[in-house]
Design an enzyme around this catalytic site. Structure first.
Site, PDB file in Angstrom:
ATOM      1  N   SER A 187      -3.717   4.056   8.954  1.00 16.63           N
ATOM      2  CA  SER A 187      -5.048   3.545   8.284  1.00 16.63           C
ATOM      3  C   SER A 187      -5.746   2.527   9.085  1.00 16.63           C
ATOM      4  O   SER A 187      -5.147   1.823   9.825  1.00 16.63           O
ATOM      5  CB  SER A 187      -4.704   3.051   6.732  1.00 16.63           C
ATOM      6  OG  SER A 187      -5.685   2.272   6.087  1.00 16.63           O
ATOM      7  N   TYR A 200       1.121  -1.783   1.479  1.00 19.13           N
ATOM      8  CA  TYR A 200       0.473  -0.691   2.147  1.00 19.13           C
ATOM      9  C   TYR A 200       0.382  -0.606   3.390  1.00 19.13           C
ATOM     10  O   TYR A 200       0.790   0.051   4.479  1.00 19.13           O
ATOM     11  CB  TYR A 200      -0.746  -0.164   1.277  1.00 19.13           C
ATOM     12  CG  TYR A 200      -1.463   1.126   1.815  1.00 19.13           C
ATOM     13  CD1 TYR A 200      -1.008   2.424   1.304  1.00 19.13           C
ATOM     14  CD2 TYR A 200      -2.639   0.996   2.537  1.00 19.13           C
ATOM     15  CE1 TYR A 200      -1.417   3.476   2.162  1.00 19.13           C
ATOM     16  CE2 TYR A 200      -3.125   2.279   3.168  1.00 19.13           C
ATOM     17  CZ  TYR A 200      -2.643   3.276   2.819  1.00 19.13           C
ATOM     18  OH  TYR A 200      -3.272   4.683   3.305  1.00 19.13           O
TER      19      TYR A 200
END
Length: 307
Positions: A187, A200
């Site tokens: 990400s 995350y």
């Protein structure tokens, strides 16, 4: 020339070279077919099968669909049998290639033997480690995460352990055949300290470090291992945010990212996200860690999801 002048001159030269290399990288991304050409038969030359985790929806399904268009048979792995079957039918009907499904919940520990047996003796050319989960769709502090103990367990199993275990299963065959591609989906927020998505973002940092180390170990074996680090993609994880200049559909993003397979061990997958990555990394850390930023970041994401 005094020592101080020499130091400033060297610092200036290094700065110019650093940004020059960055700028050259962006320019090259504008013409991927010219700068990172792939032969027409590139994908099928890697092997007969592609394996995609989290392949029943979103980015994973888009990878399965696109690789099928390039002539590869596909194995999609996810926990929802109904969605897997539906995705498999759609891919087979639209591309004419063979699609197999494996049902597995990557938050659990006991299914890797089943996956290994299902993939045994297959000529796997591409592995896409896409499966991943958010502990909370709306940004929040760690201790505010609902059912925190379970979320810690699930995020580490799904975002970290699954990638390592799938590499462990597929990599030996690639090494033996001397060819293969492993794409590990990270990400863009792994590039910065990201409060409110701490767990995350940290799991995606692991993806990047693991991938870079693994590429250094196996590059000489003819294997490409690349991290793909998108920012906005309209999927269930992002509550299907409306596509715009920086938010792609899953299909648009995957089609773009595959053009950069030979662009190095890390790619943002698109010129837009590469520029966004530059901007985000230029923000001072103290700004990202401030209470004001955290408040407005949470408000912004929540409003976009509601829309």
């Amino acid at each position: 020339m005094t020592p101080t002048e020499i130091i400033f001159m060297l610092a200036g030269t290094c700065t110019v070279m650093f940004f020059g290399v960055k700028l050259l990288g962006l320019v090259m991304m504008l013409a991927p077919k010219l700068c990172y050409p792939l032969p027409v038969s590139f994908f099928t030359s890697l092997g007969k099968w592609a394996v995609v985790t989290g392949g029943s929806d979103g980015i994973g399904r888009a990878y399965a669909q696109e690789l099928s268009k390039h002539g590869m048979n596909v194995i999609i792995i996810s926990r929802n049998q109904e969605k897997l079957d539906r995705a498999a039918r759609n891919i087979e009907l639209s591309t004419g290639t063979q699609v197999k499904v494996i049902t597995a919940d990557f938050t659990k520990d006991d299914m890797y033997g089943h996956i290994m047996k299902s993939l045994e003796d297959l000529d796997i050319g591409i592995l896409v480690n896409n499966v991943g989960i958010l502990p909370s769709h709306v940004p929040c502090r760690l201790l505010e995460t609902a059912d925190l103990e379970k979320k810690i367990y699930d995020v580490i199993n799904c975002n970290v352990k699954a990638m390592v275990k799938m590499c462990r299963i597929v990599l030996p065959g690639m090494q033996e055949r001397g060819r293969g591609v492993i794409l590990n989906v990270s990400s863009g927020i792994a590039k910065i300290p990201c409060p409110m998505y701490t767990l995350y973002a940290a799991s995606k940092v692991f993806v990047e470090r693991f991938s870079k180390g693994l590429q250094a170990e196996y590059k000489s074996k003819g294997i490409i291992i690349q991290t793909v680090a998108p920012f906005g993609v309209s999927t269930s994880m992002t509550r299907y945010q409306k596509p715009d200049m920086v938010t792609f559909t899953a299909e648009e993003f995957v089609k773009s990212s595959l053009k950069y397979l030979k662009a190095g061990d890390q790619t943002y997958g698109s010129i837009t996200h590469a520029i966004l990555g530059w901007i985000v990394q230029a923000i001072p850390t103290w700004v990202l860690q401030s209470e004001v930023f955290q408040y407005h970041f949470k408000k912004y994401v929540k409003e976009r999801m509601e829309k």
